[in-house]
Scaffold this active site. Structure first.
Site, mmCIF file in Angstrom:
data_model
loop_
_atom_site.group_PDB
_atom_site.id
_atom_site.type_symbol
_atom_site.label_atom_id
_atom_site.label_comp_id
_atom_site.label_asym_id
_atom_site.label_seq_id
_atom_site.Cartn_x
_atom_site.Cartn_y
_atom_site.Cartn_z
ATOM 1 N N ARG A 8 3.786 22.599 8.392
ATOM 2 C CA ARG A 8 3.205 21.905 9.562
ATOM 3 C C ARG A 8 3.668 20.450 9.654
ATOM 4 O O ARG A 8 3.627 19.858 10.712
ATOM 5 C CB ARG A 8 1.685 21.981 9.541
ATOM 6 C CG ARG A 8 1.036 21.140 8.490
ATOM 7 C CD ARG A 8 -0.470 21.134 8.617
ATOM 8 N NE ARG A 8 -1.046 22.427 8.275
ATOM 9 C CZ ARG A 8 -2.319 22.564 7.873
ATOM 10 N NH1 ARG A 8 -3.118 21.519 7.810
ATOM 11 N NH2 ARG A 8 -2.794 23.751 7.543
ATOM 12 N N HIS B 234 2.516 12.343 7.133
ATOM 13 C CA HIS B 234 2.082 12.225 8.528
ATOM 14 C C HIS B 234 3.100 11.535 9.433
ATOM 15 O O HIS B 234 2.920 11.508 10.644
ATOM 16 C CB HIS B 234 0.678 11.627 8.590
ATOM 17 C CG HIS B 234 -0.287 12.565 7.907
ATOM 18 N ND1 HIS B 234 -0.496 13.845 8.359
ATOM 19 C CD2 HIS B 234 -1.008 12.447 6.767
ATOM 20 C CE1 HIS B 234 -1.333 14.480 7.540
ATOM 21 N NE2 HIS B 234 -1.650 13.642 6.566
ATOM 22 N N GLU C 53 4.409 17.703 -3.696
ATOM 23 C CA GLU C 53 3.135 18.439 -3.673
ATOM 24 C C GLU C 53 3.363 19.831 -3.129
ATOM 25 O O GLU C 53 4.040 19.996 -2.106
ATOM 26 C CB GLU C 53 2.149 17.740 -2.735
ATOM 27 C CG GLU C 53 1.390 16.633 -3.366
ATOM 28 C CD GLU C 53 0.355 16.093 -2.400
ATOM 29 O OE1 GLU C 53 -0.087 16.829 -1.490
ATOM 30 O OE2 GLU C 53 0.012 14.928 -2.541
ATOM 31 N N ASN D 55 2.358 8.555 0.439
ATOM 32 C CA ASN D 55 2.524 9.898 1.001
ATOM 33 C C ASN D 55 2.993 9.777 2.453
ATOM 34 O O ASN D 55 2.329 9.131 3.274
ATOM 35 C CB ASN D 55 1.171 10.628 0.909
ATOM 36 C CG ASN D 55 1.236 12.037 1.450
ATOM 37 O OD1 ASN D 55 1.790 12.269 2.519
ATOM 38 N ND2 ASN D 55 0.658 12.977 0.746
ATOM 39 N N THR E 153 -5.946 18.830 2.533
ATOM 40 C CA THR E 153 -6.283 19.466 1.260
ATOM 41 C C THR E 153 -7.756 19.185 0.964
ATOM 42 O O THR E 153 -8.116 18.080 0.578
ATOM 43 C CB THR E 153 -5.377 18.913 0.140
ATOM 44 O OG1 THR E 153 -4.032 18.943 0.612
ATOM 45 C CG2 THR E 153 -5.481 19.750 -1.109
ATOM 46 N N HIS F 31 4.222 16.667 0.764
ATOM 47 C CA HIS F 31 3.615 17.989 0.571
ATOM 48 C C HIS F 31 4.331 18.985 1.478
ATOM 49 O O HIS F 31 4.219 18.897 2.699
ATOM 50 C CB HIS F 31 2.122 17.896 0.920
ATOM 51 C CG HIS F 31 1.349 19.162 0.721
ATOM 52 N ND1 HIS F 31 -0.001 19.236 0.959
ATOM 53 C CD2 HIS F 31 1.720 20.403 0.309
ATOM 54 C CE1 HIS F 31 -0.432 20.462 0.702
ATOM 55 N NE2 HIS F 31 0.605 21.200 0.320
ATOM 56 N N GLU G 144 -4.599 14.723 -11.126
ATOM 57 C CA GLU G 144 -4.916 13.787 -10.046
ATOM 58 C C GLU G 144 -6.339 14.101 -9.603
ATOM 59 O O GLU G 144 -6.632 15.232 -9.192
ATOM 60 C CB GLU G 144 -3.928 13.935 -8.880
ATOM 61 C CG GLU G 144 -4.265 12.958 -7.760
ATOM 62 C CD GLU G 144 -3.164 12.807 -6.728
ATOM 63 O OE1 GLU G 144 -1.976 12.985 -7.061
ATOM 64 O OE2 GLU G 144 -3.515 12.485 -5.572
ATOM 65 N N ARG H 212 4.072 22.200 2.887
ATOM 66 C CA ARG H 212 3.056 23.250 3.054
ATOM 67 C C ARG H 212 3.711 24.579 3.367
ATOM 68 O O ARG H 212 4.787 24.626 3.956
ATOM 69 C CB ARG H 212 2.095 22.879 4.186
ATOM 70 C CG ARG H 212 1.026 21.907 3.758
ATOM 71 C CD ARG H 212 0.058 21.623 4.893
ATOM 72 N NE ARG H 212 -1.123 20.947 4.407
ATOM 73 C CZ ARG H 212 -2.245 21.561 4.037
ATOM 74 N NH1 ARG H 212 -2.352 22.877 4.120
ATOM 75 N NH2 ARG H 212 -3.257 20.870 3.594
ATOM 76 N N HIS I 244 -6.558 10.713 -2.216
ATOM 77 C CA HIS I 244 -7.027 11.431 -1.027
ATOM 78 C C HIS I 244 -8.095 10.618 -0.295
ATOM 79 O O HIS I 244 -9.129 10.314 -0.866
ATOM 80 C CB HIS I 244 -7.578 12.840 -1.325
ATOM 81 C CG HIS I 244 -7.447 13.739 -0.124
ATOM 82 N ND1 HIS I 244 -8.319 13.698 0.939
ATOM 83 C CD2 HIS I 244 -6.506 14.642 0.202
ATOM 84 C CE1 HIS I 244 -7.927 14.569 1.854
ATOM 85 N NE2 HIS I 244 -6.817 15.157 1.435
HETATM 86 N N1 PXP Z 1 -3.072 13.285 -3.243
HETATM 87 C C1 PXP Z 1 -2.993 14.593 -2.923
HETATM 88 C C2 PXP Z 1 -2.890 15.581 -4.031
HETATM 89 C C3 PXP Z 1 -2.982 15.015 -1.574
HETATM 90 O O1 PXP Z 1 -2.917 16.326 -1.282
HETATM 91 C C4 PXP Z 1 -3.008 14.030 -0.564
HETATM 92 C C5 PXP Z 1 -2.941 14.455 0.870
HETATM 93 O O2 PXP Z 1 -1.817 15.193 1.121
HETATM 94 C C6 PXP Z 1 -3.068 12.689 -0.941
HETATM 95 C C7 PXP Z 1 -3.117 12.337 -2.284
HETATM 96 C C8 PXP Z 1 -3.067 11.594 0.073
HETATM 97 O O3 PXP Z 1 -4.227 11.664 0.830
HETATM 98 P P1 PXP Z 1 -4.357 10.756 2.124
HETATM 99 O O4 PXP Z 1 -3.247 11.151 3.035
HETATM 100 O O5 PXP Z 1 -5.714 11.092 2.637
HETATM 101 O O6 PXP Z 1 -4.229 9.328 1.673
#
Ligand code: PXP
Length: 254
Positions: free
Chosen positions: A56, A17, A77, A14, A108, A50, A158, A52, A201
């Protein structure tokens, strides 16, 4: 119910960030596509982003760039809104993961309330499935939600690992282990209902192994920790280390 452990666990990286850091100054760098291409070379099996509602981090033009530039599949996402559905139908990414969204949350926080919105979500995902997107629903490890996800015809769930990771970070190992046991049981339930099981997550080097060992889980989505670690060691070594820990845990479970 099959207890066979799928051999290769997929890693979705992901890159949200990278965009968070870019947007802190409102400029053009660091570029999420560059990070995604680097992750792809470092062994990511897919890229997750993602979009949003408040944009953001990831923006519409990031999604354009990822769709055009990636070799590996994009897991898009999004919240289950009409605006996002239209964007997904325009791009037709490999996968669409539906997540709950509240503007005031930092990340999330919980899983999607599928059970309460079964009818609406069944209609919402139908055109996405018809367009060839693999629809995944991000849910808590809760039998009610898993059964509802199966009923609405989602092919993938998931499972939210955030609570398990939070308990670990707080040093509440009894609660962590109880949450892990729930994830193990619910992954088995999901597979028994014909669902493909992913998880993610909050995962870190310290928390990934027990999740990688859940036999029904075939994909992990990991972002925030990897981006933080990349500050110190670089993105490629951070992903390589996560990959190695996932593979070692998986091999030990077989
Ligand atoms: N899976 C989903 C569905 C998420 O919303 C996120 C965060 O956007 C992640 C995985 C990844 O989480 P993390 O960034 O905490 O590793």
């Amino acid at each position: 119910m099959s207890q066979k452990t799928e051999s290769r666990l997929r890693l979705g990286v992901n890159i949200d960030h990278v965009a968070t850091v870019r947007n802190a100054r409102g400029g053009a760098y660091p570029d999420p596509l560059r990070a995604a291409l680097m992750a792809q070379e470092a062994g990511a099996d897919g890229i997750t982003a993602h979009l949003r509602e408040d944009r953001r981090h990831i923006t519409d033009s990031d999604i354009d760039a990822l769709m055009a530039g990636l070799r590996v599949p994009l897991n898009f996402e999004m919240a289950a809104t009409a605006e996002m559905q239209a964007i997904a139908l325009r791009h037709k990414p490999h996968a669409v993961c539906l997540v709950p969204e509240r503007r005031e949350e930092r990340t999330t926080e919980g899983g999607l309330e599928v059970a309460r919105e079964e009818n609406r979500l069944a209609h919402f995902i139908a055109p996405l499935r018809d367009a060839g997107c693999r629809v995944s629903i991000f849910i808590a490890a809760d039998a009610r939600q898993i059964e509802a996800a199966a009923r609405i015809g989602a092919p993938v769930v998931e499972l939210h690992t955030g609570a398990y990771c939070d308990f670990h970070a707080e040093g509440d190992f009894a609660a962590r282990d109880a949450e892990l046991a729930r994830l193990v049981d619910m992954a088995a339930l999901a597979q028994s209902l014909g669902l493909e099981v992913h998880a993610g997550h909050g995962l870190t080097y310290d928390t990934v192994a027990p999740i990688a060992q859940i036999p029904q889980v075939i994909e992990l989505n990991i972002g925030h920790f990897l981006m933080g670690e990349a500050i110190f060691v670089g993105l490629t070594p951070a992903i390589a280390e996560m990959r190695q820990r996932m593979d070692a845990a998986r091999a030990a479970a077989q």
